[in-house]
Design a protein around this motif. Structure first.
Motif, mmCIF file in Angstrom:
data_model
loop_
_atom_site.group_PDB
_atom_site.id
_atom_site.type_symbol
_atom_site.label_atom_id
_atom_site.label_comp_id
_atom_site.label_asym_id
_atom_site.label_seq_id
_atom_site.Cartn_x
_atom_site.Cartn_y
_atom_site.Cartn_z
ATOM 1 N N ALA A 154 53.264 -26.357 12.740
ATOM 2 C CA ALA A 154 52.593 -26.360 11.439
ATOM 3 C C ALA A 154 51.604 -25.207 11.352
ATOM 4 N N GLY A 155 50.913 -24.934 12.471
ATOM 5 C CA GLY A 155 49.963 -23.825 12.490
ATOM 6 C C GLY A 155 50.623 -22.482 12.303
ATOM 7 N N VAL A 156 51.881 -22.360 12.720
ATOM 8 C CA VAL A 156 52.616 -21.108 12.568
ATOM 9 C C VAL A 156 53.231 -20.989 11.180
ATOM 10 N N LEU A 157 53.727 -22.093 10.634
ATOM 11 C CA LEU A 157 54.535 -22.048 9.419
ATOM 12 C C LEU A 157 53.747 -22.224 8.124
ATOM 13 N N PHE A 158 52.535 -22.767 8.201
ATOM 14 C CA PHE A 158 51.766 -23.033 6.998
ATOM 15 C C PHE A 158 50.445 -22.270 7.014
ATOM 16 N N ALA A 159 49.900 -22.081 5.838
ATOM 17 C CA ALA A 159 48.583 -21.449 5.726
ATOM 18 C C ALA A 159 47.531 -22.349 6.365
ATOM 19 N N PRO A 160 46.469 -21.770 6.957
ATOM 20 C CA PRO A 160 45.452 -22.583 7.645
ATOM 21 C C PRO A 160 44.891 -23.713 6.792
ATOM 22 N N SER A 161 44.709 -23.487 5.502
ATOM 23 C CA SER A 161 44.139 -24.517 4.635
ATOM 24 C C SER A 161 45.093 -25.678 4.384
ATOM 25 N N GLN A 162 46.388 -25.492 4.675
ATOM 26 C CA GLN A 162 47.377 -26.539 4.440
ATOM 27 C C GLN A 162 47.669 -27.379 5.677
ATOM 28 N N VAL A 163 47.387 -26.844 6.858
ATOM 29 C CA VAL A 163 47.849 -27.467 8.092
ATOM 30 C C VAL A 163 47.314 -28.886 8.247
ATOM 31 N N GLY A 164 46.010 -29.087 8.006
ATOM 32 C CA GLY A 164 45.415 -30.404 8.169
ATOM 33 C C GLY A 164 46.081 -31.456 7.311
ATOM 34 N N GLU A 165 46.416 -31.101 6.082
ATOM 35 C CA GLU A 165 47.066 -32.037 5.175
ATOM 36 C C GLU A 165 48.501 -32.324 5.617
ATOM 37 N N VAL A 166 49.189 -31.296 6.103
ATOM 38 C CA VAL A 166 50.594 -31.440 6.474
ATOM 39 C C VAL A 166 50.761 -32.322 7.703
ATOM 40 N N ILE A 167 49.855 -32.221 8.695
ATOM 41 C CA ILE A 167 50.039 -32.962 9.942
ATOM 42 C C ILE A 167 49.459 -34.371 9.891
ATOM 43 N N LEU A 168 48.760 -34.724 8.828
ATOM 44 C CA LEU A 168 48.180 -36.061 8.744
ATOM 45 C C LEU A 168 49.252 -37.158 8.795
ATOM 46 N N PRO A 169 50.343 -37.078 8.019
ATOM 47 C CA PRO A 169 51.398 -38.100 8.154
ATOM 48 C C PRO A 169 52.002 -38.135 9.556
ATOM 49 N N LEU A 170 52.132 -36.983 10.200
ATOM 50 C CA LEU A 170 52.679 -36.931 11.552
ATOM 51 C C LEU A 170 51.795 -37.699 12.528
ATOM 52 N N MET A 171 50.493 -37.585 12.396
ATOM 53 C CA MET A 171 49.579 -38.286 13.291
ATOM 54 C C MET A 171 49.697 -39.797 13.123
ATOM 55 N N LEU A 172 49.824 -40.272 11.886
ATOM 56 C CA LEU A 172 49.982 -41.706 11.648
ATOM 57 C C LEU A 172 51.344 -42.195 12.148
ATOM 58 N N PHE A 173 52.392 -41.432 11.862
ATOM 59 C CA PHE A 173 53.741 -41.797 12.304
ATOM 60 C C PHE A 173 53.800 -41.855 13.820
ATOM 61 N N HIS A 174 53.108 -40.938 14.489
ATOM 62 C CA HIS A 174 53.117 -40.880 15.951
ATOM 63 C C HIS A 174 52.627 -42.193 16.558
ATOM 64 N N GLN A 175 51.518 -42.711 16.041
ATOM 65 C CA GLN A 175 50.988 -43.954 16.591
ATOM 66 C C GLN A 175 51.893 -45.144 16.265
ATOM 67 N N ILE A 176 52.442 -45.171 15.057
ATOM 68 C CA ILE A 176 53.332 -46.267 14.664
ATOM 69 C C ILE A 176 54.572 -46.285 15.543
ATOM 70 N N GLN A 177 55.142 -45.108 15.822
ATOM 71 C CA GLN A 177 56.353 -45.067 16.647
ATOM 72 C C GLN A 177 56.056 -45.504 18.077
ATOM 73 N N LEU A 178 54.880 -45.178 18.606
ATOM 74 C CA LEU A 178 54.522 -45.608 19.955
ATOM 75 C C LEU A 178 54.412 -47.129 20.035
ATOM 76 N N MET A 179 53.778 -47.729 19.050
ATOM 77 C CA MET A 179 53.615 -49.181 19.054
ATOM 78 C C MET A 179 54.968 -49.882 18.936
ATOM 79 N N ALA A 180 55.817 -49.400 18.024
ATOM 80 C CA ALA A 180 57.128 -50.023 17.833
ATOM 81 C C ALA A 180 57.998 -49.869 19.081
ATOM 82 N N CYS A 181 57.997 -48.679 19.659
ATOM 83 C CA CYS A 181 58.840 -48.439 20.836
ATOM 84 C C CYS A 181 58.339 -49.211 22.053
ATOM 85 N N ALA A 182 57.031 -49.395 22.174
ATOM 86 C CA ALA A 182 56.496 -50.167 23.294
ATOM 87 C C ALA A 182 56.978 -51.614 23.224
ATOM 88 N N VAL A 183 56.972 -52.197 22.047
ATOM 89 C CA VAL A 183 57.435 -53.582 21.877
ATOM 90 C C VAL A 183 58.922 -53.688 22.180
#
Length: 320
Positions: A280-309
């Motif tokens: 994301a840091g390479v492909l998007f403008a610096p001002s966009q990166v934080g917004e773009v990766i926010l769903p990824l951060m939430l999805f990351h935790q959800i996938q860990l919890m689901a896969c652990a179960v």
């Protein structure tokens, strides 16, 4: 139940949330922001250098024999997931920032460490998981930027000559260099896994701080209401459930043994935070990166919890 929750919750998520909070309260500005951007660039180089050093030549050779499983994993990761992401992004009334972030996360490669770990817990084919996850990350260096350019070209993402140069210099060359130097540094990397892990995760934290600082300075929290975070979490749960159901069903249709179906389930249904943030840091403008990766951060935790179960459930069935 408490033990399951502890195993599902990744302490690294707490570190990520703390980093986001720090960037929200004390964002990098001026000269310090420039310093952080330069430091984040070198952190990305180091991150992919270490990824290259950790990928063994034996894993590549061994993976050829299981080509049907690996192609299935790649198909889910870079075909089914993006199609679902495109469908989500086209939902009527969906905020633009949410649509962009959800689509971007579906274009990323699979995780490596957690895919292998959950496959091992579930009594799956660990060797095949190593190959599938590694192939996915390697292919993602090339495929993800192309998909982002094709599917998000109008959202500020770019595959210009400058972006290609960044991909080559910051991602591809360090990865290749690390892999070529593996005969000399592979032993060191293996002996110092905890230290390498801190460097790996510390690099991501630095990139996240830099990205969210730029987003906060640009007014991120002024135009991202709390209900949108809940919407992202809900969409992530639905998306993950659809892909997990599809991977398990596909494994059955392909005639895979249970151990290989577990590989397809865990390697095909996850998205890599470690690869996604630098890309994301390479492909998007610096001002966009934080917004773009926010769903990824939430999805990351959800996938860990689901896969652990799920991994513990498979392990229990195997023991029974």
């Amino acid at each position: 139940m408490l033990n399951r929750f502890k195993s599902a919750f990744d302490p690294y998520i707490l570190a990520l949330l703390t980093t986001v909070a720090l960037a929200s309260i004390l964002p990098a500005r001026g000269g310090f922001a420039v310093f952080c951007e330069n430091a984040a660039t070198w952190a990305i180089v180091l991150l992919f250098f270490l990824h290259g050093a950790k990928l063994s030549r034996e894993a590549i050779v061994a993976g050829v024999a299981h080509w049907r499983l690996h192609l299935s994993t790649l198909g889910v990761t870079f075909a089914l997931f993006p199609l679902l992401g495109l469908g989500v992004s086209l939902l009527p009334g969906l905020p633009v920032l949410v649509a962009q972030g959800m689509l971007f996360l579906t274009l990323l490669p699979s995780t490596v460490q957690s895919s292998i770990a959950f496959t091992s817990i579930a009594r799956g084919n660990v060797a095949a998981a190593v190959c599938s996850a590694s192939f996915s990350n390697l292919a993602g260096i090339f495929i993800t930027p192309l998909l982002v350019s094709l599917m998000m070209g109008g959202s500020g993402a770019s595959l210009s000559l400058e972006a290609i140069e960044k991909i080559v210099l910051q991602l591809l060359l360090p990865f290749v260099a690390g892999h070529l130097l593996r005969p000399w540094i592979g032993g060191f990397v293996a002996r110092h896994k905890p230290v390498i892990g801190y460097v790996d995760r510390g690099s991501i934290l630095l990139v996240v701080y830099t990205a969210f600082s730029a987003a906060v300075v640009g007014g991120l929290w002024q135009h991202l209401p709390l209900w949108e975070l809940g919407l992202i979490a809900g969409l992530s749960v639905v998306l993950l459930a659809l892909v997990m159901g599809a991977t398990w069903g596909l494994g059955g249709l392909m005639g895979f043994a249970q151990a290989d179906r577990i590989v397809l389930l865990f390697c095909g249904s996850k998205k890599s935070l470690a690869s996604g943030v630098p890309m994301a840091g390479v492909l998007f403008a610096p001002s966009q990166v934080g917004e773009v990766i926010l769903p990824l951060m939430l999805f990351h935790q959800i996938q860990l919890m689901a896969c652990a179960v799920l991994a513990r459930r498979f392990a229990g069935e195997e023991e029974a």
